[in-house]
Design an enzyme around this catalytic site. Structure first.
Site, PDB file in Angstrom:
ATOM      1  N   GLY A  18       0.255  -1.645  -0.494  1.00 26.74           N
ATOM      2  CA  GLY A  18      -0.270  -0.053  -0.593  1.00 26.74           C
ATOM      3  C   GLY A  18       0.964   1.395  -0.267  1.00 26.74           C
ATOM      4  O   GLY A  18       1.978   1.126  -0.049  1.00 26.74           O
ATOM      5  N   GLY A  21       3.717   0.806   2.885  1.00 20.51           N
ATOM      6  CA  GLY A  21       4.554  -0.447   3.025  1.00 20.51           C
ATOM      7  C   GLY A  21       4.143  -0.873   2.503  1.00 20.51           C
ATOM      8  O   GLY A  21       2.659  -1.471   2.059  1.00 20.51           O
ATOM      9  N   ASP A 131      -9.309   6.324   8.879  1.00 23.44           N
ATOM     10  CA  ASP A 131      -9.189   5.468   7.861  1.00 23.44           C
ATOM     11  C   ASP A 131      -9.877   4.072   8.081  1.00 23.44           C
ATOM     12  O   ASP A 131      -9.103   3.647   8.012  1.00 23.44           O
ATOM     13  CB  ASP A 131      -7.635   5.187   7.045  1.00 23.44           C
ATOM     14  CG  ASP A 131      -7.811   5.157   5.470  1.00 23.44           C
ATOM     15  OD1 ASP A 131      -9.023   5.513   5.151  1.00 23.44           O
ATOM     16  OD2 ASP A 131      -6.414   4.336   5.060  1.00 23.44           O
TER      17      ASP A 131
END
Length: 307
Positions: A18, A21, A131
């Site tokens: 992503g 990382g 998120d």
């Protein structure tokens, strides 16, 4: 890629990558357990310290909740740091995309309860996740849901007047105050995202799936109708509110948005969270007290069926 690190972890395969990382599946040779190792950089491409890495580690160090991913170990590597987590075979995203893995109503309720318990814990200790989305909700072999990826998390205080970036949360789960450019917001942005995730579990498709921020707002307005200054006075002062104009929409009823089998209690949960005014959105604790959860046993996992 090396086969092992310090004689402890044997890398098995790459399982994801992503913005923040790469994630590897590995064997912890000291305990014979499969783990997930997230390799993150300590510096950005501009050479600055990576705030997302620092935030993720700091947030996870504050969390001790069975519905939040535990940080098992941290060690340096050639490119930065490796964060070690328990291995989770599924994400809610992968389940929703797989037609051969249908979600029963009891499983949806179980996942919603676990998500809300985890978020309630975070908010009580002053952490915004920022998120929440299906890809960041991991499912273990016992069908227990855990919240992951704290790269955008922030430690906050309700009593502090801080400004934050509105460019957080994945677009489909981004609260309207963020879409209108607000830098003054709080934990209610997580609650909007939870409402979107819950709706997606019921529908198997995202509630709002815009390709741009403008389209995202248009889709929200199509369902909720145009925001009303009387119901949300603060919207008048949001940076982008007066810059964006949409055609008038009366909105749609939730009964038309969801399948005919959706219950009144399920719709009440969505309606309590998908509210324009952040102050009117239910908190995690309030949501857990809705009738939708009253028949749930003390341990939320008891009613969970296998995937």
């Amino acid at each position: 890629m090396a086969d092992s690190v310090n004689g402890r972890y044997k890398y098995l395969q790459k399982i994801g990558e992503g913005v923040h990382g790469m994630v590897l599946k590995a064997q912890d040779l000291t305990i014979g357990k499969v783990v997930a190792i997230k390799k993150v950089s300590l510096r950005t491409k501009h050479g600055e310290i990576s705030l997302s890495t620092v935030r993720e580690i700091k947030a996870l160090q504050h969390c001790e909740c069975k519905y939040i991913m535990s940080l098992l170990d941290v060690f340096p590597d050639m490119t930065g740091l490796s964060l070690v987590f328990e291995f989770m075979p599924h994400t809610l995203y992968s389940i929703l995309k797989n037609d051969s893995m249908p979600l029963s109503r009891s499983t949806i309720r179980s996942y919603a309860s676990m998500l809300l318990h985890g978020v309630n814990y975070m908010h009580n200790i002053g952490i915004m996740h920022r998120d929440i989305k299906p890809a960041n909700l991991l499912i273990d072999e016992n069908n227990v849901l855990k919240i992951a990826d704290f790269g955008l998390a922030r430690i906050y205080s309700q009593n502090e007047d801080k400004s934050y970036s509105p460019q957080v949360a994945s677009r489909w789960y981004r609260a309207p105050e963020l879409l209108y450019g607000s830098s003054k917001y709080g934990s209610a942005v997580d609650m909007w995202a939870i409402g979107c995730v819950f709706a997606e579990m019921l529908r198997r498709v995202p509630l709002f799936n815009g390709n741009t921020d403008i389209e995202q707002l248009a889709l929200v307005i199509k369902i909720l109708g145009n925001p009303n200054i009387k119901d949300w006075p603060e919207i008048n002062s949001l940076p982008d509110f007066k810059k964006i104009h949409f055609s008038h929409s009366k909105g749609e009823s939730w009964q038309n948005v969801f399948p005919t089998c959706t219950t009144a209690n399920e719709i009440a949960l969505v309606d309590g969270l998908i509210q324009y005014n952040p102050k009117k959105r239910l908190t995690a604790a309030e949501t857990l007290n809705l009738d939708y959860f009253t028949q749930f046993d003390g341990d939320v996992r008891k009613s969970t069926s296998k995937i």
